[in-house]
Design a protein around this motif. Sequence first.
Motif, short mmCIF file in Angstrom:
data_model
loop_
_atom_site.label_atom_id
_atom_site.label_comp_id
_atom_site.label_asym_id
_atom_site.label_seq_id
_atom_site.Cartn_x
_atom_site.Cartn_y
_atom_site.Cartn_z
N UNK A 170 0.80 -1.24 0.00
CA UNK A 170 0.00 0.00 0.00
C UNK A 170 0.82 1.28 0.00
N UNK A 171 1.98 1.28 0.70
CA UNK A 171 2.73 2.54 0.82
C UNK A 171 4.18 2.22 1.17
N UNK A 172 5.05 3.22 1.05
CA UNK A 172 6.45 3.07 1.43
C UNK A 172 6.98 4.42 1.89
N UNK A 173 8.15 4.40 2.53
CA UNK A 173 8.75 5.60 3.08
C UNK A 173 10.25 5.59 2.78
N UNK A 174 10.81 6.73 2.41
CA UNK A 174 12.22 6.84 2.05
C UNK A 174 13.05 7.31 3.22
N UNK A 175 14.26 6.79 3.31
CA UNK A 175 15.27 7.26 4.26
C UNK A 175 16.49 7.73 3.48
N UNK A 176 17.21 8.67 4.06
CA UNK A 176 18.32 9.27 3.33
C UNK A 176 19.60 8.45 3.41
N UNK A 177 19.62 7.42 4.24
CA UNK A 177 20.82 6.60 4.39
C UNK A 177 20.38 5.16 4.60
N UNK A 184 16.42 3.01 12.47
CA UNK A 184 15.35 3.95 12.78
C UNK A 184 13.99 3.25 12.82
N UNK A 185 13.77 2.34 11.89
CA UNK A 185 12.48 1.65 11.83
C UNK A 185 12.27 0.73 13.03
N UNK A 186 13.32 0.04 13.46
CA UNK A 186 13.17 -0.89 14.58
C UNK A 186 12.76 -0.16 15.87
N UNK A 187 13.48 0.91 16.30
CA UNK A 187 13.05 1.60 17.53
C UNK A 187 11.71 2.32 17.40
N UNK A 332 3.56 2.79 7.69
CA UNK A 332 4.33 3.87 7.08
C UNK A 332 4.01 5.21 7.75
N UNK A 333 2.74 5.48 7.99
CA UNK A 333 2.37 6.76 8.62
C UNK A 333 2.96 6.89 10.02
#
Length: 482
Positions: A170-177, A184-187, A332-333
Amino acid sequence: MAAAVTDIVNTAVDWVTSAFEVPLARAVVFGVHIGGHWFVEVVLLVVIIFLLSQKSYKPPKRPLTKKEIDELCDEWVPESLIPHPTEEMQCEPPVLESAAGPHTVINGKEVVNFTSANYLGLIGHEKLLESCTAALKKYGVGSCGPRGFYGTIDVHLDCEARIAKFLGTPDSILYSYGLSTMFSAIPAFCKKRDIIVVDEGVHWGIQNGLYLSRSTIVHFRHNDMESLQNTLEKVTVENKRVKKLRRYIVVEAVYQNSGQIAPLDEIIRLKEKYRFRVLLDESNSFGVLGSTGRGLTEFFGVPTEKIDIITAAMGHALATEGGFCTGSTRVIDHQRLSSSGYVFSASLPPYLASAAITAIDVLEENPDLIVKLKENIAVLWQVIVRYKIPFNSNPLSPIVFLRLENSTGSLKNDLHLLEDIADRMLNEDSVFIVASKRSTLDKCRLPVGIRLFVSAAHTESDLLKASESLKRAAASVLAGSS
């Protein structure tokens, strides 16, 4: 002799007691007979109270002289900010003087490169260069702001939509690194008192995310489903009465530290049986596994909706930079408000997002890239098996992980042998490989080895040259060490 000493001591005690009891033998205070021992105890009590009531001693306040200050300064040795550099810390890796493609330049000499995770050979691809050039002219280099503070550019939204469409989520999110995606996603989802069951061989980005989460971490043996099942069973029984407990399984699709492929179908079966959530890192499988490069879910025919969180770095198969997380809209939100790497970091440079979109387009338009990659992996494996080189990775993995057949018993000595092999291959045969050297922060429990990243851009002669060089260098180094 001992009896004589005992008699002397007893005589002395009797004399002291008599000395105290005689004056007070007939003393009566408020109708209470006071013996000698009472007198001693009262005296001790008075002395203790007196001492406790006295102010503590303080030296006279006198400013230090200039000579005393200078002497103290000369004697003071500050604590070092960093540990004393060891021989390993001072070792500098070779420096690339051209693009990290299948062939690169080191010290002015062209070498065959097996150290870059350029799986599809897209580094230097003409379409990616054109896409980056157009994005640089339109947007400039950087974004100069986090996504939530005027750092969101339309190409970021286009890239997120393109990834979600490609993976069917349904959706995705970008990270710069790339690494910041995992830690970042785990915590963002795992908190204190949550339980995370994780493979003991995960890479450092995941390890750091686990540490930052402050969750209870439980390891299972590397890629061992029996160990995973026993661990899930134990965790479930121990926390049977705990309410509102979130439980996760964290694995890599293709393990960077071993080249093994996670059996996703079995993991999903165990996840559903014990009611855990699954976080899957597809950094080394995205664009590689599956008939169309959609990763481990396609490889095992598992619907993506059965995976709660999917992350991946884009610096491997897509030959760009950054990372992404994909899944349900709620997942994602939540990260857009709670993930530190997204909220506080400057957003991905627009030209890299544009390059990622183009790389996915190239992958969809050229499925033969995946076929060529698989053929190259098979060629290298055939030679490795023929030369009887000990290996540890899965035959379908783009990471070919070679190990020492007989360990020295010391991780440091094993690593020295592997680095000697790599140095000999580079200096004598112009083949660039890397030993799986780890930093002091990396707590991976797996043995070290030699890691070769296979690319679709490698030729058959590149693969044969690397195999022959590896066999010759390993025989020479290991013979000298025995």
